[in-house]
Enzyme design. Structure first.
Site, PDB file in Angstrom:
ATOM      1  CB  THR A  85       0.300   0.771   1.205  1.00  0.00           C
ATOM      2  OG1 THR A  85       0.422   1.301  -0.111  1.00  0.00           O
ATOM      3  CG2 THR A  85       0.458  -0.724   1.129  1.00  0.00           C
ATOM      4  CB  CYS A 126      -1.362   7.783  -1.836  1.00  0.00           C
ATOM      5  SG  CYS A 126       0.301   7.615  -1.182  1.00  0.00           S
TER       6      CYS A 126
END
Length: 239
Positions: free
Chosen positions: A83, A196
């Protein structure tokens, strides 16, 4: 082949993408039915989200550091935090282990630098767009990152958390993101960072009005290069 340690579950939607990309890349490089040596520790994302919302980044760093140490103890030759947002505490996690933590920001910056990108737009969570750790680290590599305006930052953040992390892909949201990109293009952006790890679920980096850099794909490829370094060198020497 070195073992790849993945800290996943943030969200599990993108962790599944990592697993697929890494294994497809290993098979493409080695042929046959080869696949990657992967260890995945998938955390409970709600626990992490609660820490993010409360600004408890120190607690998050301790939590992910323990996960990283577990992967190292199990034989991982490298660790990836799957992430972008949690790279806010990447330095703390790296300090907790002896094996390299492959940093998604550094790898993405290197890809853009190699392509001559100077002013990319960052599409990411509010934390990634606003906390400065991402833009600051890229500035050190000569990449001047743009972020959307306040209204568009809220839009992007909400699409990520309310939809993509829950596996929901909406055409209306895709259109809204494309409008954000068009506004940035008019303001001088020369590329788009899918910053992202879930953004690739809704936007195709090959089908944007500006060059797209998918941080998930870049990160996964860096892990494969690390894992296969010795294997590929041995193959070349044998040949």
């Amino acid at each position: 082949m070195r073992k790849i340690g993945l800290i996943g579950g943030m969200s599990f939607e993108s962790s599944a993408v990592y697993y697929r990309m890494i294994n497809e890349a290993v098979r493409a490089r080695l042929g046959g039915l080869h696949s990657a040596e992967v260890m995945l520790h998938s955390v409970d994302f709600q626990t992490i989200v609660d820490m993010q919302k409360a600004g408890r980044w120190d607690d998050a760093a301790k939590h992910l550091s323990e996960v990283a140490k577990g992967l190292e103890a199990a034989g991982a030759g490298c660790v990836l935090i799957c992430t972008n947002t949690m790279h806010l505490i990447a330095d703390e996690v790296q300090a907790s282990i002896a094996v390299p933590l492959i940093n998604i920001i550094d790898e993405t910056a290197a890809s853009m630098k190699a392509a001559g990108i100077k002013r990319p737009l960052l599409l990411a969570t509010r934390y990634t767009m606003e906390h400065g750790f991402y833009t600051g680290r890229m500035a050190a590599d000569g990449v001047d990152v743009m972020v959307p305006n306040a209204e568009d930052r809220t839009l992007v953040h909400d699409i990520i958390f309310n939809e993509l992390c829950a596996g929901v892909i909406l055409d209306t949201s895709r259109a809204a993101l494309m409008a954000v990109i068009e506004r940035a293009k008019n303001d001088g952006a020369d590329a788009i960072i899918l910053g992202c790890t879930e953004i690739c679920l809704i936007l195709d980096p090959e089908n944007l009005p500006l060059p797209g850099f998918d941080s998930t794909a870049i990160h996964a490829d860096a892990a494969v290069e690390f894992a296969l370094e010795g294997v590929l060198k041995s193959g070349k020497q044998a040949a």
